[in-house]
Motif scaffolding. Structure first.
Motif, PDB file in Angstrom:
ATOM      1  N   SER A  37       4.219  -0.380   6.017  1.00 22.94           N
ATOM      2  CA  SER A  37       4.554  -0.687   4.690  1.00 22.94           C
ATOM      3  C   SER A  37       3.191  -1.720   4.709  1.00 22.94           C
ATOM      4  CB  SER A  37       5.760  -1.194   4.222  1.00 22.94           C
ATOM      5  OG  SER A  37       6.507  -0.140   4.236  1.00 22.94           O
ATOM      6  N   ALA A  38       3.131  -2.865   5.501  1.00 22.45           N
ATOM      7  CA  ALA A  38       2.024  -3.926   5.331  1.00 22.45           C
ATOM      8  C   ALA A  38       0.574  -3.432   5.707  1.00 22.45           C
ATOM      9  CB  ALA A  38       2.597  -5.034   6.290  1.00 22.45           C
ATOM     10  N   LEU A  39       0.591  -2.387   6.478  1.00 18.19           N
ATOM     11  CA  LEU A  39      -0.633  -1.718   6.991  1.00 18.19           C
ATOM     12  C   LEU A  39      -1.272  -1.021   5.974  1.00 18.19           C
ATOM     13  CD1 LEU A  39       0.190  -0.836  10.752  1.00 18.19           C
ATOM     14  CD2 LEU A  39      -1.693  -2.678   9.966  1.00 18.19           C
ATOM     15  N   HIS A  40      -0.235  -0.374   5.070  1.00 18.95           N
ATOM     16  CA  HIS A  40      -0.791   0.478   4.086  1.00 18.95           C
ATOM     17  C   HIS A  40      -1.030  -0.286   2.939  1.00 18.95           C
ATOM     18  CE1 HIS A  40       0.022   5.010   5.065  1.00 18.95           C
ATOM     19  NE2 HIS A  40       1.157   4.642   5.563  1.00 18.95           N
ATOM     20  N   LEU A  41      -0.297  -1.390   2.587  1.00 24.45           N
ATOM     21  CA  LEU A  41      -0.687  -2.116   1.477  1.00 24.45           C
ATOM     22  C   LEU A  41      -2.168  -2.827   1.806  1.00 24.45           C
ATOM     23  CD1 LEU A  41       2.601  -4.212   0.815  1.00 24.45           C
ATOM     24  CD2 LEU A  41       1.230  -2.574  -0.688  1.00 24.45           C
ATOM     25  N   LYS A  42      -2.202  -3.484   2.898  1.00 23.32           N
ATOM     26  CA  LYS A  42      -3.723  -3.588   3.327  1.00 23.32           C
ATOM     27  C   LYS A  42      -4.929  -2.728   3.444  1.00 23.32           C
ATOM     28  CE  LYS A  42      -1.635  -7.655   6.095  1.00 23.32           C
ATOM     29  NZ  LYS A  42      -1.931  -8.528   5.218  1.00 23.32           N
ATOM     30  N   LEU A  43      -4.661  -1.666   3.748  1.00 24.61           N
ATOM     31  CA  LEU A  43      -5.650  -0.667   3.542  1.00 24.61           C
ATOM     32  C   LEU A  43      -5.880  -0.269   2.518  1.00 24.61           C
ATOM     33  CD1 LEU A  43      -7.223   0.748   6.136  1.00 24.61           C
ATOM     34  CD2 LEU A  43      -5.561   2.749   6.063  1.00 24.61           C
ATOM     35  N   THR A  44      -4.973  -0.045   1.490  1.00 19.25           N
ATOM     36  CA  THR A  44      -5.205   0.261   0.294  1.00 19.25           C
ATOM     37  C   THR A  44      -5.813  -0.676  -0.528  1.00 19.25           C
ATOM     38  OG1 THR A  44      -2.962   1.856   0.388  1.00 19.25           O
ATOM     39  CG2 THR A  44      -4.032   1.247  -1.918  1.00 19.25           C
ATOM     40  N   ALA A  45      -5.561  -1.965  -0.273  1.00 16.80           N
ATOM     41  CA  ALA A  45      -6.201  -3.016  -0.955  1.00 16.80           C
ATOM     42  C   ALA A  45      -7.704  -2.953  -0.551  1.00 16.80           C
ATOM     43  CB  ALA A  45      -5.665  -4.272  -0.568  1.00 16.80           C
TER      44      ALA A  45
END
Length: 342
Positions: free
Chosen positions: A330-338
């Motif tokens: 989830s943290a990786l998806h949040l950072k990559l999406t941002a």
């Protein structure tokens, strides 16, 4: 080191056929965010490899382009929606998306990429993300193709053909299931017909790199020329194997197979300090059990005439337990999406 991940990743065992890693704590909190940030440092290197040169420094546009390219991989957006929209704990066995995106996904490959770059001093030879983004072509079946020095012989060059898994299981059998799937990968990928097809596919990308004449970064031009020389060495070998001028058996003398299992583990429950002896004892016991499982299953392969002998493969098992797959992904998806929307 390429990314200095040793500031985050702790390597416990550094053996010829087993490497183990984990992330520690800071003031009692698991360093999930710090590890996710470190993985974000790899996205340009991971997504583009050295196809357009050695990118030691890059601007926001390049970071945005790399993030977008990763989300063009089939199934990745579907996984993102589940991890970001569902607040409950998620286990792979409960999800309906095609298994390969749950057990591996590009984040599993990214973790392996980071570990190889920093701990084996490898260089990315091909990036499947780059080719998926540029020509929509299937590049290879392996999760990672790197080149570097043989870990067991500093005077010998090696080709790293890597596989990755990222697992969570409600019954605390994530590690065992990851090991079993890696064994299946060995059975499927290390057969003569498959390997020859893959070598042919890889060989078709021989000219998918900037030439030295087109290279504009004077700060890294000498380093890039050195990479091109190494690249030529390997593509010449691929061509010799494809043409039958070199036996596949001889080719395998220069192949290293890193297999990483990133898995959710209960050994982190109630732990706030990675130096706690009870945690270290539980960690050591768990990884040795998983290594024994892997060795036993590997010995179970029969010997087929004309096929690679699985027990003779130069395999390095990499075990990386984490407290929560959902929190990390989830943290990786949040950072990559941002990043792709920056």
């Amino acid at each position: 080191m390429a990314f200095n991940s040793n500031n985050i990743l702790i390597q416990n065992i550094s053996g010829a056929d087993l490497r183990t890693f984990h992330v520690g704590f800071d003031f009692g909190k698991y360093r999930n965010e710090e590890f996710a940030e470190k993985l974000m440092d790899t996205i340009v290197d991971f997504a583009f490899g050295f196809h357009t040169g050695i990118l030691k420094q890059y601007d926001r546009r390049k970071l945005k382009e790399a993030a977008k390219s990763i989300y063009k991989v089939k199934g990745f957006n579907e996984v993102k929606k589940i991890y970001l929209d569902d607040n409950s704990e998620i286990f792979d066995c409960e999800l309906k998306i095609e298994d390969k995106y749950l057990k591996r996904g590009e984040f599993g490959e990214m973790i392996l990429h980071l570990i190889l770059r920093d701990n084996f001093e490898s260089l990315p030879l091909l990036s499947k993300i780059h080719f998926k983004d540029t020509d929509s072509a299937v590049v290879h079946g392996f999760d990672i193709i790197h080149i570097g020095t043989d870990p067991g012989n500093p005077n010998k060059q090696t080709l790293f053909l890597g596989e990755s898994k990222v697992y969570s299981r409600k019954d605390n059998r994530a590690g065992e299931n990851g090991i079993d799937d890696l064994i299946e990968d060995i059975e499927f990928h290390f057969k003569k017909d498959f390997l020859l097809r893959e070598i042919a596919l890889i060989g078709k990308k021989k000219n998918a790199f900037d030439t030295i004449d087109d290279y504009t970064d004077l700060n890294t031009k000498e380093e890039y020329q050195e990479f091109l020389n190494k690249k030529k060495h390997w593509f010449d070998i691929f061509e010799d194997v494809e043409n039958g001028n070199k036996k596949l058996q001889e080719f395998f003398d220069s192949v290293t197979i890193p297999l990483i299992c990133t898995y959710q583990s209960k050994i982190f429950e109630g732990v706030t300090d990675e130096t706690n002896q009870s945690f270290l004892d539980a960690y050591a016991a768990e990884v040795q059990i998983l290594k024994a499982r892997f060795d036993e299953k590997l010995k179970g392969f029969g010997i087929d005439s004309g096929e690679p002998v699985k027990t003779n493969l130069n395999i390095i098992l990499i075990l990386f337990p984490i407290p929560s797959k959902k929190q990390l992904i989830s943290a990786l998806h949040l950072k990559l999406t941002a990043q792709q929307n920056a």
